[in-house]
Design an enzyme around this catalytic site. Structure first.
Site, PDB file in Angstrom:
ATOM      1  N   LYS A  53       0.844  -1.204   0.000  1.00 46.10           N
ATOM      2  CA  LYS A  53       0.000   0.000   0.000  1.00 46.10           C
ATOM      3  C   LYS A  53       0.878   1.253   0.000  1.00 46.10           C
ATOM      4  O   LYS A  53       2.097   1.161   0.234  1.00 46.10           O
ATOM      5  CB  LYS A  53      -0.924  -0.018   1.214  1.00 46.10           C
ATOM      6  CG  LYS A  53      -0.207  -0.023   2.544  1.00 46.10           C
ATOM      7  CD  LYS A  53      -1.208  -0.073   3.689  1.00 46.10           C
ATOM      8  CE  LYS A  53      -0.501  -0.146   5.023  1.00 46.10           C
ATOM      9  NZ  LYS A  53      -1.357   0.135   6.143  1.00 46.10           N
ATOM     10  N   ARG A 111      -9.796  -0.127  15.808  1.00 48.41           N
ATOM     11  CA  ARG A 111      -9.920   0.446  14.473  1.00 48.41           C
ATOM     12  C   ARG A 111     -11.025  -0.320  13.756  1.00 48.41           C
ATOM     13  O   ARG A 111     -12.157  -0.259  14.194  1.00 48.41           O
ATOM     14  CB  ARG A 111      -8.544   0.356  13.789  1.00 48.41           C
ATOM     15  CG  ARG A 111      -8.314   1.396  12.736  1.00 48.41           C
ATOM     16  CD  ARG A 111      -6.856   1.480  12.320  1.00 48.41           C
ATOM     17  NE  ARG A 111      -6.379   0.329  11.566  1.00 48.41           N
ATOM     18  CZ  ARG A 111      -5.152   0.229  11.037  1.00 48.41           C
ATOM     19  NH1 ARG A 111      -4.282   1.202  11.183  1.00 48.41           N
ATOM     20  NH2 ARG A 111      -4.792  -0.841  10.367  1.00 48.41           N
ATOM     21  N   HIS A 148      -5.418  -7.318  13.393  1.00 50.94           N
ATOM     22  CA  HIS A 148      -4.219  -6.478  13.225  1.00 50.94           C
ATOM     23  C   HIS A 148      -3.676  -6.110  14.597  1.00 50.94           C
ATOM     24  O   HIS A 148      -4.438  -5.739  15.497  1.00 50.94           O
ATOM     25  CB  HIS A 148      -4.588  -5.223  12.421  1.00 50.94           C
ATOM     26  CG  HIS A 148      -3.386  -4.424  11.987  1.00 50.94           C
ATOM     27  ND1 HIS A 148      -2.275  -5.005  11.421  1.00 50.94           N
ATOM     28  CD2 HIS A 148      -3.125  -3.091  12.019  1.00 50.94           C
ATOM     29  CE1 HIS A 148      -1.381  -4.066  11.135  1.00 50.94           C
ATOM     30  NE2 HIS A 148      -1.866  -2.891  11.495  1.00 50.94           N
ATOM     31  N   ARG A 184       1.719 -10.803   7.002  1.00 51.96           N
ATOM     32  CA  ARG A 184       1.550  -9.571   6.216  1.00 51.96           C
ATOM     33  C   ARG A 184       2.696  -8.586   6.492  1.00 51.96           C
ATOM     34  O   ARG A 184       2.493  -7.558   7.130  1.00 51.96           O
ATOM     35  CB  ARG A 184       0.222  -8.873   6.587  1.00 51.96           C
ATOM     36  CG  ARG A 184      -1.032  -9.710   6.431  1.00 51.96           C
ATOM     37  CD  ARG A 184      -2.276  -8.836   6.635  1.00 51.96           C
ATOM     38  NE  ARG A 184      -2.264  -8.060   7.834  1.00 51.96           N
ATOM     39  CZ  ARG A 184      -2.826  -8.412   9.001  1.00 51.96           C
ATOM     40  NH1 ARG A 184      -3.480  -9.553   9.110  1.00 51.96           N
ATOM     41  NH2 ARG A 184      -2.751  -7.615  10.054  1.00 51.96           N
ATOM     42  N   TYR A 204      14.000  31.342   4.913  1.00 55.13           N
ATOM     43  CA  TYR A 204      12.863  32.090   5.470  1.00 55.13           C
ATOM     44  C   TYR A 204      13.003  32.338   6.972  1.00 55.13           C
ATOM     45  O   TYR A 204      13.441  31.452   7.720  1.00 55.13           O
ATOM     46  CB  TYR A 204      11.557  31.308   5.255  1.00 55.13           C
ATOM     47  CG  TYR A 204      11.129  31.233   3.813  1.00 55.13           C
ATOM     48  CD1 TYR A 204      10.753  32.378   3.109  1.00 55.13           C
ATOM     49  CD2 TYR A 204      11.081  30.008   3.145  1.00 55.13           C
ATOM     50  CE1 TYR A 204      10.349  32.308   1.783  1.00 55.13           C
ATOM     51  CE2 TYR A 204      10.674  29.931   1.828  1.00 55.13           C
ATOM     52  CZ  TYR A 204      10.321  31.086   1.149  1.00 55.13           C
ATOM     53  OH  TYR A 204       9.924  31.010  -0.163  1.00 55.13           O
ATOM     54  N   CYS A 234      12.740  24.731   2.634  1.00 49.22           N
ATOM     55  CA  CYS A 234      11.729  25.414   1.808  1.00 49.22           C
ATOM     56  C   CYS A 234      10.914  24.365   1.048  1.00 49.22           C
ATOM     57  O   CYS A 234      11.194  23.174   1.127  1.00 49.22           O
ATOM     58  CB  CYS A 234      12.401  26.340   0.810  1.00 49.22           C
ATOM     59  SG  CYS A 234      13.573  27.487   1.552  1.00 49.22           S
ATOM     60  N   ASP A 284      10.890  23.718  -2.104  1.00 48.45           N
ATOM     61  CA  ASP A 284      11.630  23.041  -3.176  1.00 48.45           C
ATOM     62  C   ASP A 284      13.143  23.047  -2.969  1.00 48.45           C
ATOM     63  O   ASP A 284      13.871  22.591  -3.847  1.00 48.45           O
ATOM     64  CB  ASP A 284      11.340  23.726  -4.523  1.00 48.45           C
ATOM     65  CG  ASP A 284       9.882  24.090  -4.643  1.00 48.45           C
ATOM     66  OD1 ASP A 284       9.060  23.165  -4.591  1.00 48.45           O
ATOM     67  OD2 ASP A 284       9.564  25.303  -4.718  1.00 48.45           O
TER      68      ASP A 284
HETATM   69  C1  LIG Z   1      -3.716  -4.479   8.053  1.00 42.70           C
HETATM   70  C2  LIG Z   1      -2.251  -4.333   7.936  1.00 42.70           C
HETATM   71  N1  LIG Z   1      -1.485  -5.424   7.884  1.00 42.70           N
HETATM   72  C3  LIG Z   1      -0.148  -5.358   7.775  1.00 42.70           C
HETATM   73  C4  LIG Z   1       0.500  -4.138   7.721  1.00 42.70           C
HETATM   74  C5  LIG Z   1       1.999  -4.104   7.627  1.00 42.70           C
HETATM   75  O1  LIG Z   1       2.548  -3.586   8.793  1.00 42.70           O
HETATM   76  P1  LIG Z   1       4.118  -3.412   8.959  1.00 42.70           P
HETATM   77  O2  LIG Z   1       4.517  -2.418   7.926  1.00 42.70           O
HETATM   78  O3  LIG Z   1       4.276  -2.909  10.337  1.00 42.70           O
HETATM   79  O4  LIG Z   1       4.726  -4.742   8.711  1.00 42.70           O
HETATM   80  C6  LIG Z   1      -0.254  -2.970   7.789  1.00 42.70           C
HETATM   81  C7  LIG Z   1       0.416  -1.681   7.785  1.00 42.70           C
HETATM   82  O5  LIG Z   1       0.106  -0.735   8.426  1.00 42.70           O
HETATM   83  C8  LIG Z   1      -1.667  -3.068   7.894  1.00 42.70           C
HETATM   84  O6  LIG Z   1      -2.436  -1.974   7.959  1.00 42.70           O
END
Ligand SMILES: Cc1ncc(COP(=O)(O)O)c(C=O)c1O
Length: 387
Positions: A40, A138, A167, A223, A267, A314, A316
């Site tokens: 993601k 969540r 999670h 994951r 700045y 800044c 850029d």
């Molecule tokens: C549902 C879920 N699973 C797995 C992950 C992966 O987590 P990490 O990057 O801590 O391994 C995330 C990341 O936020 C997540 O939202």
């Protein structure tokens, strides 16, 4: 690889060989679990498509994104493997999600009829994952709701429980209590389903910290996100694998000038020279994700030496004091994240300077910073795949 004469003003390079090594750590720690790579947020800023293709090449065939749009982008680029949409989705997105054969995470009971309505009648049951809320505060249904949800007529008619997940909120903390109680709650939900004779192909709880620290969180799927990219946020007294940050961020010095005692930089004049100083101007700023909190606090590497950021970052441009670095030239490379000689700056260093976590630093690297991917070296010495 870019050479200094052709380098863009600022760019990121991602070493796909280091990614392969980090993945090997995941597999060593979770040898019996399938890997769903979390790609993601543009693979945490590293380039979702290139990383996904490389991970496919490394025999990962399941991916996690946060949004339907991220899933669609991968599909449109020709990624046909299962893609789990792990974030919050709304019923207005379900038609597109089904059209693109993405896998939803259902996290509320009323999403079941809403989603089932989009599955074509007569087609085979659509695979979904159900999220159990065990202490993240969540998304997710409570452990005792899961069975009812699965027994709803709409679920049974149109959907197939491919995955059950939760999670972990606190697995990177030194304290273990909360994670252990989350895992116990998840296990109790799982036990209830198994007592009813349900078999669930994919059961998953472990993020990177879970993979590293909690063998009991390793179900049939893991994951990993941040550890693939070479970082973790576990405490220093936790045994951790030798992960390699896969991203370097560079900028080419655009301008050099000397200032006198009392002259200011950038700045609001937050830096006033206390000595005659040589200032290098880097063509990178907060619009590229180099956070403004690094003003008068960040450090870059030039000529193998550390050079402090002076004055406000800044939009850029960013200025650094190179008075103590011999022979600095316009066009020379500055390292914002990465190694030069004996010195190294990591996303974790930037995170510490701006009081955040490496995830935030990496995800913030802006769209306008080009990403270059250093291809995988295969065993026979040839490079593949081309990205
Ligand atoms: C549902 C879920 N699973 C797995 C992950 C992966 O987590 P990490 O990057 O801590 O391994 C995330 C990341 O936020 C997540 O939202």
């Amino acid at each position: 690889m870019y050479t200094p004469s052709q380098s863009p003003p600022t760019f990121v390079s991602v070493d796909l060989n280091a990614l392969a090594q980090n993945l090997a750590h995941v597999r060593r720690l979770a040898p019996r679990s399938e890997v769903l790579a979390v790609v993601k947020a543009n693979a945490y800023g590293h380039g979702a498509l290139e990383l996904t293709r490389t991970l496919q090449h490394l025999a990962v065939h399941r991916f996690g994104v946060a949004t339907v749009d991220e899933g669609i982008a991968l599909r449109q680029a020709g990624i046909h493997d299962p893609i789990l949409v792990m974030g919050a989705t709304v019923p207005a997105q379900f038609a597109e999600l089904v059209a693109q054969r993405l896998t939803p995470v259902l996290y509320r009971t009323d999403l079941i009829p809403a989603f089932a309505a989009h599955v074509r009648s007569g087609s085979s049951p659509y695979p979904v994952h159900v999220k159990v809320e065990t202490g993240m505060g969540r998304l997710g249904v409570s452990p005792h709701e899961v069975l009812d949800l699965l027994e709803r007529t709409e679920f049974r008619a149109a959907l197939r429980l491919e995955g059950l997940m939760t999670h972990l909120a606190d697995a990177d903390n030194r304290e273990k209590d909360h994670t252990q109680s989350q895992l116990a709650r998840f296990q109790s939900a799982l036990d209830r389903l198994q007592q009813r004779g349900l078999t669930i192909p994919l059961v998953h709880a472990a993020n990177s910290a879970g993979i590293i620290k909690y063998p009991t969180s390793l179900y049939s799927l893991v994951r990993p996100g941040i550890m693939l990219y070479g970082y973790h946020t576990l405490s220093t007294d936790t045994p951790t694998p030798e992960l390699r940050p896969i991203l370097s961020w560079k900028a080419t010095i655009a301008h050099l000038h000397s200032i006198q005692v009392g002259d200011s930089v950038s700045y609001n004049r937050t830096f006033i020279a206390a000595r005659r100083s040589k200032i290098a101007v880097l063509p990178v700023g907060y619009a590229d994700g180099y956070n403004r909190l690094l003003s008068n606090r960040g450090v870059v590497l030039i000529g193998g030496q550390r050079a402090p950021v002076v004055g406000r970052v800044c939009m850029d441009m960013t200025m650094v004091d190179v008075t103590d670095v011999p022979g600095v030239q316009i066009g020379q490379e500055a390292i914002l994240i990465g190694q030069q000689g004996q010195e190294r700056i990591t996303a974790a260093d930037l995170a510490a300077w701006q009081q955040t976590i490496p995830y935030d630093v990496l995800c913030a690297i802006g769209q306008r910073v080009p990403r270059h991917h250093l291809p995988l070296r295969s065993d026979d010495g040839t490079s593949s795949p081309k990205t």
